[in-house]
Design an enzyme around this catalytic site. Structure first.
Site, PDB file in Angstrom:
ATOM      1  N   ASP A  10       0.591   3.959   1.401  1.00  0.00           N
ATOM      2  CA  ASP A  10       0.734   4.605   2.719  1.00  0.00           C
ATOM      3  C   ASP A  10       1.614   3.787   3.670  1.00  0.00           C
ATOM      4  O   ASP A  10       1.738   4.124   4.838  1.00  0.00           O
ATOM      5  CB  ASP A  10      -0.646   4.850   3.343  1.00  0.00           C
ATOM      6  N   ARG A  11       2.230   2.713   3.156  1.00  0.00           N
ATOM      7  CA  ARG A  11       3.130   1.832   3.925  1.00  0.00           C
ATOM      8  C   ARG A  11       2.397   0.988   4.957  1.00  0.00           C
ATOM      9  O   ARG A  11       3.020   0.223   5.681  1.00  0.00           O
ATOM     10  CB  ARG A  11       4.259   2.604   4.646  1.00  0.00           C
ATOM     11  N   LEU A  12       1.090   1.153   5.033  1.00  0.00           N
ATOM     12  CA  LEU A  12       0.334   0.314   5.967  1.00  0.00           C
ATOM     13  C   LEU A  12      -0.097  -0.942   5.208  1.00  0.00           C
ATOM     14  O   LEU A  12      -1.277  -1.170   4.949  1.00  0.00           O
ATOM     15  CB  LEU A  12      -0.858   1.103   6.533  1.00  0.00           C
TER      16      LEU A  12
ATOM     17  N   ARG B  38       0.873  -1.185   0.000  1.00  0.00           N
ATOM     18  CA  ARG B  38       0.000   0.000   0.000  1.00  0.00           C
ATOM     19  C   ARG B  38       0.903   1.226   0.000  1.00  0.00           C
ATOM     20  O   ARG B  38       1.919   1.245   0.695  1.00  0.00           O
ATOM     21  CB  ARG B  38      -0.887   0.017   1.254  1.00  0.00           C
TER      22      ARG B  38
END
Ligand SMILES: Cc1cc2nc3c(=O)[nH]c(=O)nc-3n(C[C@H](O)[C@H](O)[C@H](O)COP(=O)(O)O)c2cc1C
Length: 196
Positions: A174-176, A172
């Site tokens: 957003d790094r999440l 993702r």
């Protein structure tokens, strides 16, 4: 990624991701294979995934190679497949078994002749004096099997990684990232979400 998008059986989930990868990614079957010595010294290299069924994941190599020796002494392995274009990674850990001669011979028969000659000529993972030494070994193997089929070498065959854990990861921005791990339990596969 929603857990419900993944098959409750991780082998079927992996088969589905592989199908997506083979349709869009070059060398989709390449996977990092990590092995270790009995005292925990790790090593890693790429091999090709050459079989996937309810038992696990299969690859083929020289049993006298470094990885073969490590698996002989410590039959555990970790695998990692990564498809950049799809933003997906799969990690597998489990015990390793040698595939029998029947399965190894079936895969061997499907390999092109030059690959079979190369397997006979190369002492995989052993020091080599020069490139010429290898070329000479190839010529000797070609002469030896000149008028014959190239048989399955006794030092070459398949391995099966029987998964204990399989983790599916999706990227993702957003790094999440999403991480869903399946663990084998006596009552079947258990699924959990992991922190990214
Ligand atoms: C894309 C790719 C696919 C490979 N596939 C295999 C394979 O299926 N079997 C194999 O023995 N080596 C394969 N190799 C070579 C291995 O990475 C490695 O060099 C070799 O097996 C020796 O490893 P070892 O000395 O750790 O045993 C492949 C390499 C690459 C880059």
């Amino acid at each position: 990624m929603d857990e419900r998008d993944l098959d409750p059986d991780p082998i079927r989930a992996l088969a589905s991701w592989l199908e997506d990868a083979r349709a869009s990614v070059p060398q989709a079957d390449a996977m990092a294979l990590a092995t270790a010595t009995p005292d925990g010294g790790p090593s890693v290299r790429i091999v090709l995934l050459r079989g996937l069924d309810e038992r696990g994941l299969a690859f083929f190599t020289s049993r006298s190679s470094r990885k073969g020796a490590e698996l002989g002494a410590n039959p555990s392995a970790a695998l990692c497949l990564h498809w950049w274009e799809l933003g997906r990674q799969v990690r597998v850990e489990g015990r390793v078994e040698e595939l029998g001669v029947t399965e190894s011979a079936a895969y061997w028969a499907a390999r092109p002749r030059p690959s079979r000659i190369a397997a006979w000529a190369s002492r995989q993972s052993e020091p080599l004096g020069s490139r010429d030494e290898l070329t000479a070994a190839v010529a000797r193997a070609e002469e030896r099997f000149a008028d014959a089929d190239v048989p399955l070498p006794p030092f070459w065959g398949g391995y099966l990684v029987r998964p204990e854990w399989i983790e599916f990861w999706t990227h993702r921005d957003d790094r999440l990232h999403d991480r869903i791990r399946y663990s084998r339990t006596p009552s079947g596969w258990v699924r959990e979400r992991l922190g990214p």
